[in-house]
Design an enzyme around this catalytic site. Sequence first.
Site, PDB file in Angstrom:
ATOM      1  N   GLU A 114     -10.760  23.016  16.520  1.00  0.00           N
ATOM      2  CA  GLU A 114     -12.120  23.130  17.048  1.00  0.00           C
ATOM      3  C   GLU A 114     -12.303  24.396  17.874  1.00  0.00           C
ATOM      4  O   GLU A 114     -11.412  24.787  18.619  1.00  0.00           O
ATOM      5  CB  GLU A 114     -12.351  21.894  17.931  1.00  0.00           C
ATOM      6  CG  GLU A 114     -13.781  21.515  18.125  1.00  0.00           C
ATOM      7  CD  GLU A 114     -13.896  20.184  18.882  1.00  0.00           C
ATOM      8  OE1 GLU A 114     -13.361  19.167  18.405  1.00  0.00           O
ATOM      9  OE2 GLU A 114     -14.510  20.195  19.952  1.00  0.00           O
ATOM     10  N   GLU A 118     -20.174  24.920  24.744  1.00  0.00           N
ATOM     11  CA  GLU A 118     -20.737  23.687  25.279  1.00  0.00           C
ATOM     12  C   GLU A 118     -21.497  23.937  26.570  1.00  0.00           C
ATOM     13  O   GLU A 118     -21.093  24.760  27.390  1.00  0.00           O
ATOM     14  CB  GLU A 118     -19.612  22.655  25.513  1.00  0.00           C
ATOM     15  CG  GLU A 118     -19.394  21.805  24.286  1.00  0.00           C
ATOM     16  CD  GLU A 118     -17.939  21.466  24.025  1.00  0.00           C
ATOM     17  OE1 GLU A 118     -17.692  20.587  23.198  1.00  0.00           O
ATOM     18  OE2 GLU A 118     -17.049  22.087  24.639  1.00  0.00           O
ATOM     19  N   TRP A 204     -26.115  15.234  23.215  1.00  0.00           N
ATOM     20  CA  TRP A 204     -25.843  13.818  23.428  1.00  0.00           C
ATOM     21  C   TRP A 204     -25.681  13.525  24.908  1.00  0.00           C
ATOM     22  O   TRP A 204     -25.345  14.403  25.698  1.00  0.00           O
ATOM     23  CB  TRP A 204     -24.617  13.373  22.635  1.00  0.00           C
ATOM     24  CG  TRP A 204     -23.483  14.338  22.672  1.00  0.00           C
ATOM     25  CD1 TRP A 204     -23.319  15.435  21.879  1.00  0.00           C
ATOM     26  CD2 TRP A 204     -22.376  14.331  23.572  1.00  0.00           C
ATOM     27  NE1 TRP A 204     -22.178  16.101  22.226  1.00  0.00           N
ATOM     28  CE2 TRP A 204     -21.575  15.451  23.251  1.00  0.00           C
ATOM     29  CE3 TRP A 204     -21.968  13.486  24.608  1.00  0.00           C
ATOM     30  CZ2 TRP A 204     -20.402  15.751  23.937  1.00  0.00           C
ATOM     31  CZ3 TRP A 204     -20.785  13.784  25.288  1.00  0.00           C
ATOM     32  CH2 TRP A 204     -20.027  14.908  24.955  1.00  0.00           C
TER      33      TRP A 204
END
Length: 359
Positions: A114, A118, A204
Site C-alpha cells: 500500500e 490520508e 469514512w
Amino acid sequence: MLLLPLLFILATLTRADETDCDPLNQTCPADAALGTAHTWWFNSTLDSTLWNMTTGTPEYTSEGANFSNRSVNGSTLLQSNFYIFFGVMEAHVKMAAGPGAISSVILQSDDLDEIDWEWVGYNTSAVQSDFFGKGNTTTSDRGGIHAVAHADSQFHNYTSYWDRERLEWWIDGRLVRTVHYSEPLTLYGRNYPQTPCRVKVSVWPAGIPSESLGNIEWAGGLVDRDDLPFTMAVLQRIRVQDFHTGREYQYTDRSGSYESIKVVSGNSTAKAEINKTPKKTLAQKWADLPTAAHVGVYCAAAAVAAFVLYCIRQRRQGRLERALAESPRSPVQSTEMDTYKKQWRQSEWGRRGYQNVEQ
Ligand SMILES: *[C@@H]1O[C@H](CO)[C@@H](O)[C@H](O)[C@H]1NC(C)=O
Ligand SMILES: *[C@@H]1O[C@H](CO)[C@@H](O)[C@H](O)[C@H]1NC(C)=O
Ligand SMILES: *[C@@H]1O[C@H](CO)[C@@H](O)[C@H](O)[C@H]1NC(C)=O
Ligand SMILES: *[C@@H]1O[C@H](CO)[C@@H](O)[C@H](O)[C@H]1NC(C)=O
Ligand SMILES: *[C@@H]1O[C@H](CO)[C@@H](O)[C@H](O)[C@H]1NC(C)=O
Ligand SMILES: *[C@@H]1O[C@H](CO)[C@@H](O)[C@H](O)[C@H]1NC(C)=O
Ligand SMILES: *[C@@H]1O[C@H](CO)[C@@H](O)[C@H](O)[C@H]1NC(C)=O
Ligand SMILES: *[C@@H]1O[C@H](CO)[C@@H](O)[C@H](O)[C@H]1NC(C)=O
Ligand SMILES: *[C@@H]1O[C@H](CO)[C@@H](O)[C@H](O)[C@H]1NC(C)=O
Ligand SMILES: *[C@@H]1O[C@H](CO)[C@@H](O)[C@H](O)[C@H]1NC(C)=O
C-alpha cells in the site's frame, strides 16, 4: 517530518477493505493492467468499466465528485478495476473536514502492499503519507505528516511516484518524502510495496461510538451528528500512469516479490476502453454544434422538406423520374448542408458523427 505513533490504527482500519483473493495464499486470477497513462475527471458519471463505486453514491458537480454521506456510519469507496505495476498516481482532491472523518487516496495491491495519502478530518492543514508491505501493520513507524494549506477548501496536487527503487510523495510539485527500496524502514525491501496496485479513494468515519477509544481519539473525536452530512470530499481528477504496457499481471509464486510478477503482453482492456469513441446521444451532438451549424441544419432540413414537397408535387404530376433527372443538386449537397458538415467535421465528435453519416 513527524512520525505518528497512532498511524497503525489507520492501517488496521484500512484492512477493512480486504481483497477478494490473497495471492500469497492462493492462486488468484490475473490483475487487469492499465498499461498506459490517463487522466480521469470526476465531474460527470464514472466509466464503470474502469471504476467501481463500491460503497456510496457520489454527487457529481462541476468541480468533481462530491463524496458526502448523511449517515453517521456512512462511507464511500471508489476503486479502479485496473492495476499498475510501478507508476505514478496524481490526485487532485479536497479533503473531508470535521472530527472523525478520514479521507484517503491510496494504491493497494491484492497482497496488501500500500502507498497512501490520508487526511484526518480535524486537521485541514496536513496530509499524511504512509506505506505498507504485504499487509504488515505490526509497526507504526512508517507514517509521515506534511503541512498543506487549506486542504479542505483548496485543491492540491498529491502525487505518488513509485518504481522498483524508490517511493516519492509530492505536494504541488514539491518532493516531501522519499523511501528507498533497501532501507531499514522497508525491512531492506521485504516490506517495500512491489506488487500491482489498484487506486482506491475513500471517505469514512473513524469517529463513531463502535470504534475503540484510541481510534476515536486519533480521528479527532466523534462525528458530530448535528453536522450531517459530515463528510464532504471532492475528487476533481486523477492521473494514473502505469510503468508497464502489458495486458495483465500474474503472481507466479507466493513470495509477493516484484520478481515474481509476470507481465502478460498485449493491449489492456483499459487501454481499449480509454481509446474507445464515446457514444454521444443525438441531443448531445446537437448541443455540441455551434449556433451557425444549428442554423445550417435548419436550412438543410428546410431544403429536405422543400425537396420532399417538390417530389410529392412531381409525383402527383407523374413526373418524379424526370424531376430527379432534372435536379442533379440533391438537398444533401446544398450550401447550407456543406457548411453544416464542415463545421461538424471540425469538432472531434462531429468528425466521428460525420463518418457515421457517410457510412
Ligand atoms: C491462508 O488462508 C487460510 C484460510 O483462509 C488461513 O487460515 C491462513 O491463515 C492463510 N495463510 C496465510 C499465510 O495468510
Ligand atoms: C464492484 O466491486 C465489488 C466489490 O469488489 C463487487 O462485488 C462488484 O461486483 C463490483 N461491481 C461491478 C459493477 O464490477
Ligand atoms: C469536466 O472537466 C473537464 C476538464 O476541465 C471539462 O473539459 C469538461 O467539460 C467537464 N465536464 C463537465 C460535465 O462539467
Ligand atoms: C456536497 O454535497 C453536500 C450534500 O449534498 C452539500 O451539502 C455540499 O454543498 C456539496 N458540496 C459541493 C462542493 O457541492
Ligand atoms: C453504526 O455501526 C455500528 C456498528 O457497525 C452500529 O452499532 C451502529 O448502530 C451504527 N449507527 C448508525 C447510526 O447506523
Ligand atoms: C452512505 O453510506 C452508506 C454506508 O456505507 C452507504 O450504504 C450509502 O450508499 C451511502 N450513501 C451515499 C449517498 O453515499
Ligand atoms: C513486519 O514488520 C515488523 C516491523 O517492521 C517486522 O519485525 C516483522 O518481521 C514484519 N513481518 C513480516 C512477516 O515481514
Ligand atoms: C496540523 O498539522 C500541521 C502539520 O503537521 C501542524 O503544524 C498543525 O499544528 C496541525 N494542526 C492541528 C489542529 O493539529
Ligand atoms: C502534479 O505534480 C506532479 C509531481 O510534481 C507533476 O509531475 C505534475 O505535472 C503535476 N500536475 C499538474 C497538473 O501540475
Ligand atoms: C495493440 O494495439 C495496437 C494499436 O491499436 C495494434 O497495432 C497492436 O497490434 C495491438 N497488439 C496486440 C497484441 O493486440
